[in-house]
Design an enzyme around this catalytic site. Sequence first.
Site, PDB file in Angstrom:
ATOM      1  CB  ILE A 133     -31.089  -7.747   7.864  1.00 41.92           C
ATOM      2  CG1 ILE A 133     -31.256  -6.808   9.032  1.00 41.92           C
ATOM      3  CG2 ILE A 133     -29.927  -7.412   6.999  1.00 41.92           C
ATOM      4  CD1 ILE A 133     -30.063  -6.638   9.939  1.00 41.92           C
ATOM      5  CG  ASN A 134     -35.455 -12.731   9.134  1.00 45.50           C
ATOM      6  OD1 ASN A 134     -35.766 -12.561  10.320  1.00 45.50           O
ATOM      7  ND2 ASN A 134     -36.203 -13.407   8.299  1.00 45.50           N
ATOM      8  CB  THR A 135     -33.712 -11.865  13.780  1.00 44.75           C
ATOM      9  OG1 THR A 135     -34.026 -13.203  13.388  1.00 44.75           O
ATOM     10  CG2 THR A 135     -34.993 -11.085  13.950  1.00 44.75           C
ATOM     11  N   GLY A 171     -40.452  -3.395  12.582  1.00 47.59           N
ATOM     12  CA  GLY A 171     -40.787  -4.624  13.317  1.00 47.59           C
ATOM     13  C   GLY A 171     -40.876  -4.356  14.800  1.00 47.59           C
ATOM     14  CE  LYS A 223     -37.335 -10.315   6.898  1.00 52.27           C
ATOM     15  NZ  LYS A 223     -38.465 -10.217   7.837  1.00 52.27           N
ATOM     16  N   GLY A 254     -40.503 -19.491  16.028  1.00 58.54           N
ATOM     17  CA  GLY A 254     -40.465 -20.779  15.319  1.00 58.54           C
ATOM     18  C   GLY A 254     -41.504 -20.886  14.222  1.00 58.54           C
ATOM     19  CE  LYS A 283     -44.865 -16.132  12.385  1.00 56.61           C
ATOM     20  NZ  LYS A 283     -43.588 -15.696  12.976  1.00 56.61           N
ATOM     21  CB  CYS A 291     -37.793 -21.336   5.761  1.00 55.69           C
ATOM     22  SG  CYS A 291     -39.126 -20.186   5.993  1.00 55.69           S
ATOM     23  N   GLY A 348     -34.314  -2.563  13.181  1.00 54.02           N
ATOM     24  CA  GLY A 348     -34.078  -1.597  14.245  1.00 54.02           C
ATOM     25  C   GLY A 348     -34.603  -0.205  13.999  1.00 54.02           C
TER      26      GLY A 348
HETATM   27  C1  FMN Z   1     -41.656 -11.604  17.121  1.00 57.28           C
HETATM   28  C2  FMN Z   1     -41.038 -11.610  15.750  1.00 57.28           C
HETATM   29  C3  FMN Z   1     -41.515 -12.508  14.800  1.00 57.28           C
HETATM   30  C4  FMN Z   1     -40.961 -12.516  13.507  1.00 57.28           C
HETATM   31  N1  FMN Z   1     -41.449 -13.389  12.565  1.00 57.28           N
HETATM   32  C5  FMN Z   1     -40.981 -13.323  11.289  1.00 57.28           C
HETATM   33  C6  FMN Z   1     -41.567 -14.122  10.268  1.00 57.28           C
HETATM   34  O1  FMN Z   1     -42.514 -14.884  10.470  1.00 57.28           O
HETATM   35  N2  FMN Z   1     -41.042 -14.019   9.007  1.00 57.28           N
HETATM   36  C7  FMN Z   1     -40.007 -13.165   8.704  1.00 57.28           C
HETATM   37  O2  FMN Z   1     -39.599 -13.080   7.526  1.00 57.28           O
HETATM   38  N3  FMN Z   1     -39.456 -12.371   9.661  1.00 57.28           N
HETATM   39  C8  FMN Z   1     -39.911 -12.441  10.929  1.00 57.28           C
HETATM   40  N4  FMN Z   1     -39.377 -11.630  11.893  1.00 57.28           N
HETATM   41  C9  FMN Z   1     -38.257 -10.710  11.535  1.00 57.28           C
HETATM   42  C10 FMN Z   1     -38.778  -9.302  11.248  1.00 57.28           C
HETATM   43  O3  FMN Z   1     -39.667  -9.285  10.150  1.00 57.28           O
HETATM   44  C11 FMN Z   1     -37.578  -8.341  10.945  1.00 57.28           C
HETATM   45  O4  FMN Z   1     -36.880  -8.798   9.801  1.00 57.28           O
HETATM   46  C12 FMN Z   1     -36.604  -8.259  12.110  1.00 57.28           C
HETATM   47  O5  FMN Z   1     -37.277  -8.299  13.357  1.00 57.28           O
HETATM   48  C13 FMN Z   1     -35.734  -6.994  12.050  1.00 57.28           C
HETATM   49  O6  FMN Z   1     -36.536  -5.830  12.116  1.00 57.28           O
HETATM   50  P1  FMN Z   1     -36.799  -5.014  13.494  1.00 57.28           P
HETATM   51  O7  FMN Z   1     -35.449  -4.785  14.127  1.00 57.28           O
HETATM   52  O8  FMN Z   1     -37.496  -3.767  13.078  1.00 57.28           O
HETATM   53  O9  FMN Z   1     -37.662  -5.888  14.349  1.00 57.28           O
HETATM   54  C14 FMN Z   1     -39.899 -11.610  13.184  1.00 57.28           C
HETATM   55  C15 FMN Z   1     -39.437 -10.721  14.163  1.00 57.28           C
HETATM   56  C16 FMN Z   1     -39.994 -10.704  15.430  1.00 57.28           C
HETATM   57  C17 FMN Z   1     -39.468  -9.723  16.449  1.00 57.28           C
END
Ligand code: FMN
Length: 304
Positions: A192-194, A266, A166, A73, A46, A131, A245
């Site tokens: 990617i991030n979300t 993730g 990232k 958050g 995290k 961030c 994904g």
């Molecule tokens: C519940 C949740 C919490 C996340 N917290 C973080 C985080 O603290 N730091 C970060 O860089 N990405 C965070 N992410 C993004 C994931 O690391 C990842 O980049 C994103 O979910 C895309 O991958 P996925 O489709 O496999 O979930 C979070 C995603 C989810 C679903």
Amino acid sequence: MRPNLSVEISGVRLKNPILLASGTAGFGCEIADLVNLSAIGGVVTKTITPLPREGNPPPRIWETPCGMLNSIGLQNPGLEAFLSDIAPELEKLDTEIIVSVGGSSIDDFVKIINSLNELPFIHIVELNLSCPNVAEGGIHFGREAKTVAELVEKVRGIARMAVWVKLSPQTSDIVEIARAAEGAGADAISVINTFPAMAIDIHSRRPRLGGITGGLSGAAVHPVAVATVYALAQKIGIPIIGIGGITRPEDAVEMLIAGASAVQIGSGYFSNTRLPEECVDFLTDYLVQHGFNSVEDIINSAEI
Ligand SMILES: Cc1cc2nc3c(=O)[nH]c(=O)nc-3n(C[C@H](O)[C@H](O)[C@H](O)COP(=O)(O)O)c2cc1C
């Protein structure tokens, strides 16, 4: 003969390219009973920030037809608790621990890296550039090439370990941002991030998430992530970590072929805790079936 699954990224050898994504696996120790951590290449923690963060009001998760929204958050216990309570537990785990680092100023990142420099078992950090940057009015760090270069250069200058950067897809030109990070000394780019997203309950007409909007992840974002990895693989010279994904083992292999040197799982693991291990097994079978001796043979191997 069993194919070689190990990959060397930024000077660190991982036993295989299957990792867990930041924020989806706690710090790693919490999920040790659910996932066979010694079977996978590593866990990204995290994101930690200098001070503890309570995160956004609930609800924080909403499931969509082919993915999920989250508005956690950046809830985390802060640097001090990480160092005193969590790091000693992480050191015992039989997998690579990649520490995700966040903050609201460049000084925040520097402070955390200086402390992590004292932990010899940390070989990689991942900078979470999604961030909000207080100096830029809350716009996230990854938005502008200039800010990315400034932050990465500062961190690279002091970090004893490899620095992965990232990036968020929320930018006009992710290739330009990745190049800025590479030019400033990043050792790898994680994408990617979300995606910013929202869901509304039509009866109460209220947002589904306490934070109003959140980040979309899961199967819905996978093709976009593959396209991003592929685009970067054509344009940058440092390794790419593919995230987004992965909900089936085939998705992990696809990401490697697109150009990722490793992948992170993730949301996909929330509905199937066996997925990380299934990816390792499937990858092994895939390499045997297609006559490859090493996973490195399929990285960036798309026939275009
Ligand atoms: C519940 C949740 C919490 C996340 N917290 C973080 C985080 O603290 N730091 C970060 O860089 N990405 C965070 N992410 C993004 C994931 O690391 C990842 O980049 C994103 O979910 C895309 O991958 P996925 O489709 O496999 O979930 C979070 C995603 C989810 C679903």
